[in-house]
Design an enzyme around this catalytic site. Structure first.
Site, PDB file in Angstrom:
ATOM      1  N   THR A   1      32.416 -26.536   9.242  1.00 25.42           N
ATOM      2  CA  THR A   1      33.391 -25.405   9.034  1.00 25.42           C
ATOM      3  C   THR A   1      33.517 -24.744  10.197  1.00 25.42           C
ATOM      4  O   THR A   1      34.574 -24.102  10.574  1.00 25.42           O
ATOM      5  CB  THR A   1      33.055 -24.564   7.814  1.00 25.42           C
TER       6      THR A   1
ATOM      7  N   LYS B   1      23.068 -32.495  15.037  1.00 29.81           N
ATOM      8  CA  LYS B   1      24.134 -31.628  15.494  1.00 29.81           C
ATOM      9  C   LYS B   1      24.256 -31.764  17.255  1.00 29.81           C
ATOM     10  O   LYS B   1      25.008 -31.535  17.877  1.00 29.81           O
ATOM     11  CB  LYS B   1      24.148 -30.334  15.388  1.00 29.81           C
TER      12      LYS B   1
ATOM     13  N   HIS C   1      26.663 -32.524  -0.227  1.00 28.14           N
ATOM     14  CA  HIS C   1      26.824 -31.855   1.315  1.00 28.14           C
ATOM     15  C   HIS C   1      26.141 -32.782   2.327  1.00 28.14           C
ATOM     16  O   HIS C   1      26.277 -32.569   3.450  1.00 28.14           O
ATOM     17  CB  HIS C   1      26.167 -30.440   1.176  1.00 28.14           C
TER      18      HIS C   1
ATOM     19  N   LYS D   1      25.916 -23.062  15.728  1.00 22.73           N
ATOM     20  CA  LYS D   1      25.554 -23.469  14.428  1.00 22.73           C
ATOM     21  C   LYS D   1      23.920 -23.732  14.370  1.00 22.73           C
ATOM     22  O   LYS D   1      23.335 -23.804  15.389  1.00 22.73           O
ATOM     23  CB  LYS D   1      26.169 -25.082  14.420  1.00 22.73           C
ATOM     24  N   ARG D   2      23.579 -24.030  13.077  1.00 28.03           N
ATOM     25  CA  ARG D   2      21.907 -24.388  13.105  1.00 28.03           C
ATOM     26  C   ARG D   2      21.405 -25.349  14.172  1.00 28.03           C
ATOM     27  O   ARG D   2      22.438 -26.295  14.590  1.00 28.03           O
ATOM     28  CB  ARG D   2      21.664 -24.902  11.786  1.00 28.03           C
TER      29      ARG D   2
ATOM     30  N   LYS E   1      36.781 -22.732  12.225  1.00 25.20           N
ATOM     31  CA  LYS E   1      36.960 -21.557  12.513  1.00 25.20           C
ATOM     32  C   LYS E   1      37.407 -21.588  14.250  1.00 25.20           C
ATOM     33  O   LYS E   1      38.100 -20.633  14.311  1.00 25.20           O
ATOM     34  CB  LYS E   1      35.635 -20.676  12.456  1.00 25.20           C
TER      35      LYS E   1
HETATM   36  C1  LIG Z   1      30.397 -21.262   9.626  1.00 31.46           C
HETATM   37  C2  LIG Z   1      29.116 -21.059   9.872  1.00 31.46           C
HETATM   38  C3  LIG Z   1      28.031 -21.917   9.844  1.00 31.46           C
HETATM   39  C4  LIG Z   1      28.248 -23.651   9.799  1.00 31.46           C
HETATM   40  O1  LIG Z   1      28.746 -24.069  11.084  1.00 31.46           O
HETATM   41  P1  LIG Z   1      28.910 -25.692  11.201  1.00 31.46           P
HETATM   42  O2  LIG Z   1      29.393 -25.560  12.704  1.00 31.46           O
HETATM   43  O3  LIG Z   1      29.903 -26.005  10.228  1.00 31.46           O
HETATM   44  O4  LIG Z   1      27.542 -26.148  11.069  1.00 31.46           O
HETATM   45  C5  LIG Z   1      26.835 -21.961   9.951  1.00 31.46           C
HETATM   46  N1  LIG Z   1      26.167 -20.422  10.159  1.00 31.46           N
HETATM   47  C6  LIG Z   1      27.037 -19.389  10.398  1.00 31.46           C
HETATM   48  C7  LIG Z   1      26.990 -18.190  10.258  1.00 31.46           C
HETATM   49  C8  LIG Z   1      28.465 -19.737   9.831  1.00 31.46           C
HETATM   50  O5  LIG Z   1      29.502 -18.647   9.815  1.00 31.46           O
END
Ligand SMILES: *Cc1c(COP(=O)(O)O)cnc(C)c1O
Length: 836
Positions: free
Chosen positions: A676, A574, A376, A568-569, A680
């Site tokens: 991911t 990022k 990952h 995101k985190r 979304k």
């Molecule tokens: C999809 C998701 C992530 C991953 O987000 P990235 O933008 O790919 O880092 C992190 N936290 C939650 C709650 C998510 O639904």
């Protein structure tokens, strides 16, 4: 325009078999709710709370799933189906009620029944505690893949840890993150069956000794030490249409009986009880860290704990229907989600050789035939290694086995090599000999698996060329790509009901199980009527988010403005900080009247920082300080707003993502394995501004370069700049007056009156300490790209056309597609293409 909020009736009589049948169904559900309220919860309808009704509805829904679960289990035994086991330290599930109502075709019925009873569906839904047994993308991937494996009829089982405390709740106090523990099991868990009768002993410490087996062959065994019991909890996962139900088996730690007796007999009751709770603390808490490896002994203990319990469970199930292990790899596939479960490799060797008398070579062939490993991350700070001394103390037999495996492996390499190359052997070894000797878990997982996959095409390529280059030369066919995916059930059907309904009206309903059918929307991209409907859906979702933000934060947002989203985190790679540099740039331009052509913009951020990650927490504080100043400045009023939504989790994501118009995916190229969130957001009709990183590259290939906003250095150039010392951030700082004004304003207290040095560390990290994530190198291109975004947004028809094309071409990123690829290429199991 049709009513966009209309629910799609599924497998209930609400679909038009007549009002009488619908009435009967509503009355039937009412009876079942009252029945559960009374007999399962011990309450009467008078004085029952939203929580009570949540529990009653969840129990009634669970009843519908249990039958299918039993069927699925029976079916798997009857056909002796090959099983797929997904081992993961994290399952970021979120809430399950709506997902399970949808899967069982009873969402509309539930809504109407509660309406009929004068109850508030949303308030009841929101009573469900969040199953946040994960940090971010890795854990959410595990949840999406489980749902898709189940939808595709695979006899799958997840294995993980039943943490008492999942991800912490994030509160903001004075603009700063505060972490609060979340006891998500406070009211029990309707979706899990606790199995006090299913326990597995797990040993720690002790020593190894030589012995002879019953045929007089020399063997080793692991003795003494202490034992903890792993108790099973089975969390049900329904596939689409509820044709299959699988379980995620999560383990909690219990003090073992034997342990109890020994200590209690020594007469020290209080200390014995205290030690008992100490061993039970093993499964107390999820490590709230994303993308770093913190090397704590408790974490290693957690990893072995769930791996050991899961493998015993797997082996026992296999032996119920088989007499020996020859067909183990034909009947069992075990996927390791990152290196966290890598101890499964020596543990299966130990079970086979020490406990079941299998020969070493045969056992090794079984291992490599069974395991596959998903990588990952390539970030060096995230690669797991453990001190040899720590493993030797906690797991003495495993250390011996790791040494044996490593020896065999390196001997094989030496034998095949034309001339011995010690440097190469050192790089290949599972033991890092530089400094304190450490076990490289990625090498262990790699060598013990028949397939190793990256999670996006670019990431897989970088694995082959970078950290796994030597292993790749040794095993040229082992590394494969499996681009991540997301389940459209949760991320469109459940989260974005208006969009799902609109799509279904045009192309029917089967797209939800075959996402590539979304291409049927392509001809509509130019259709002004459809564009208007898509815009209306987005507006509805934006208004819903406005109400949500107003309700939670008391902040009013303008639903007519561009909703620019980065959720995101919080992590330096990022680059939320780059986003803030743009916000400040735009702010200064607006104040000086230099951005008259830009549309009003609302910048929305959300995300948690690891509790010990000082820089990430400082970035959260900066976001709040910038928001405070910008939002209060009458000179930019109505043109720019910044909002940070606290406590980002799956449920919060489900509120934000349907309302997003611009998706920020701006990591330094080469650092985000896949992402991911990017999928979304695009699937929900947001356009992406992003770097050529992770799955952004493939999203660009699918939607077309003209429908995505790429900027910045590509991975190869970023790598060259970072590691060959060519990056001179000071040159950007002195050479770009606008950038300098932005950094000076942040660094000299422009957003932190009274404490001018508050953000010195941030500015220094960029200008003086090397700017490791290349924000300054990408700044100018990013700002220019954001300008183009603003101008493009003003052409509303064309923007909507692009958004429709994004939705229509995102089918490839369904986790159904991802799972089908794993199934064919790694697991060797068939998938169902038709329901039933
Ligand atoms: C999809 C998701 C992530 C991953 O987000 P990235 O933008 O790919 O880092 C992190 N936290 C939650 C709650 C998510 O639904």
């Amino acid at each position: 325009m049709a009513d966009l909020t209309a629910e799609r009736p599924a497998r209930t009589a609400l679909d038009g078999s007549g009002p009488a049948a619908a009435r009967a169904e509503i009355d039937g559900l009412k009876r079942r709710l009252h029945d559960h309220l009374r007999h399962s919860l011990g309450k009467g309808p008078v004085g029952s709370t939203h929580l009570d009704w949540y529990l009653a509805l969840a129990l009634a829904t669970r009843d519908l799933m249990v039958e299918t679960w039993m069927d699925s289990t029976r079916q798997a035994y009857k056909t002796d189906a090959k099983r797929v086991y997904y081992l993961s330290m994290e399952f970021l599930i979120g809430r399950s009620l709506v997902a399970n109502l949808l899967a069982t075709g009873s969402l509309d019925l539930a809504r109407q029944t509660l309406d009929d009873m004068g109850l508030d569906f949303e308030a009841i839904r929101d009573c469900e505690p969040e199953a946040a047994l994960g940090n971010g993308g890795l854990g959410r991937l595990a949840a999406c893949l489980m749902e898709s494996m189940t939808t595709l009829g695979i006899a799958a089982r997840g294995y993980g840890i039943y943490y008492d405390y999942g991800m912490f709740s994030q509160y903001i106090e004075g603009g700063q993150q505060v972490e609060m523990p979340e006891r998500w099991l406070r009211y029990g868990n309707v979706w899990a069956f606790d199995r006090p009768d299913v326990t597995e002993p797990v040993r720690f410490h002790g020593r190894t000794e030589a012995r002879l087996d019953d045929r007089g062959r020399p063997r080793r065994r692991w003795v003494d030490g202490e034992e903890v019991l792993a108790q099973a909890h089975d969390l049900m996962v329904a596939g689409h249409g509820c044709w299959t139900v699988n379980a995620i088996r999560l383990w909690s730690a219990q003090a073992s009986r034997e342990f109890d007796l020994r200590r209690f007999n020594q007469g020290d009751y209080i200390n014995a009880v205290a030690e008992q709770s100490f061993s039970e603390s093993l499964s107390h808490v999820l490590y709230p860290d994303d993308s770093t490896s913190m090397g704590k002994a408790l974490r290693l203990k957690q990893e072995y704990f769930f791996v050991a319990a899961s493998l015993r469970d797997i082996v026992r199930r296999f032996l119920q229907t088989h007499d020996d292990f020859t067909r183990f790899p034909n009947k069992v596939a075990i996927q390791l989600n990152d290196t966290h479960p890598a101890l499964a490799v020596p543990e299966l060797m130990r079970l086979l050789v020490d406990e079941h008398g299998v020969g070493c070579d045969e056992a090794w062939a079984i291992c490599t035939g069974t395991f596959a490993y998903t990588n990952h991350t390539l970030l060096p700070e995230a690669l797991e290694t453990w001190p040899v001394g720590l493993i030797g103390d906690m797991l003495p037999r495993h250390l011996e086995i790791i040494y044996d495996i490593n020896h065999q492996f390196l001997e094989g390499v030496r034998r095949r090599a034309a001339q011995p190359d010690d440097a190469r052997i050192r790089r290949l070894s599972m033991i890092d000999e530089a400094g304190e000797r450490r076990v490289r878990m990625a090498h262990l997982a790699f060598v013990g698996s028949h397939r190793v996959n990256g999670v996006a095409a670019l990431h897989t390529e970088l694995m082959r060329a970078g950290i796994f280059a030597d292993l790749h030369r040794t095993f040229p066919d082992r590394i494969v790509n499996k681009t991540n995916g997301i389940t459209p059930r949760r991320w469109v059907q459940a989260a974005n009901r208006p969009l799902a309904a609109l799509i279904s009206r045009h192309i029917g309903e089967t797209w939800i199980a075959n996402l590539e059918e979304l291409r049927g929307l392509l001809p509509l991209a130019e259709d002004p009527g459809f564009q208007a409907d898509v815009r209306a859906v987005k507006r509805l979702n934006k208004e819903a988010l406005c109400r949500y933000v107003d309700g939670r934060l008391g902040i009013e947002l303008d639903p007519a403005s561009l909703f620019d989203v980065q959720v995101k985190r919080i992590h330096e790679y990022k680059r939320q900080l780059l986003n803030i540099l743009h916000v400040v740039t735009l702010y200064l331009r607006l104040r000086e009247g230099r951005a008259a052509d830009q549309p009003p913009r609302t910048v929305i951020l959300a995300g948690k920082a690891a509790p010990g990650y000082h820089m990430a927490k400082l970035i959260i504080r900066l976001i709040h300080d910038v928001a405070r100043v910008v939002n209060a400045d009458p000179l930019v009023s109505g043109r720019l707003r910044v909002v940070f939504i606290p406590d980002y989790n799956v449920s919060v994501a489900e509120h934000i993502i349907p309302a997003a118009e611009l998706s920020q995916q701006i990591s330094t190229a080469g650092t985000e394995a896949s992402g991911t969130g990017n999928m979304k957001l695009a699937l929900n009709g947001a356009l992406t501004i992003g770097t050529r990183d992770g799955a952004n590259v493939e999203i660009g290939q699918e939607v077309g370069e003209e429908n995505i906003f790429f900027f910045g250095l590509p991975a190869a150039e970023a790598e060259a700049l970072r590691h060959r010392g060519g990056h001179d951030p000071w040159r950007y700082y002195t050479g770009d007056p606008e950038l300098r004004a932005v950094l000076d304003m942040i660094g000299q207290g422009g957003f932190s009156q009274g404490e001018p040095d508050r953000y010195r560390l941030i500015v220094d990290s960029l200008t003086r300490h090397g700017d490791y994530y290349l924000l300054l190198a990408d700044y100018a291109d990013y700002i220019a790209c954001q300008d183009r975004v603003g101008l493009a947004y003003r052409d509303s028809d064309d923007w909507t056309r692009k958004a429709i094309i994004n939705v229509a071409r995102m089918g490839r990123f369904s986790s159904d597609v991802t799972v089908a690829d794993y199934a064919a290429d790694i697991w060797g199991v068939p998938v169902r293409t038709e329901p039933g």
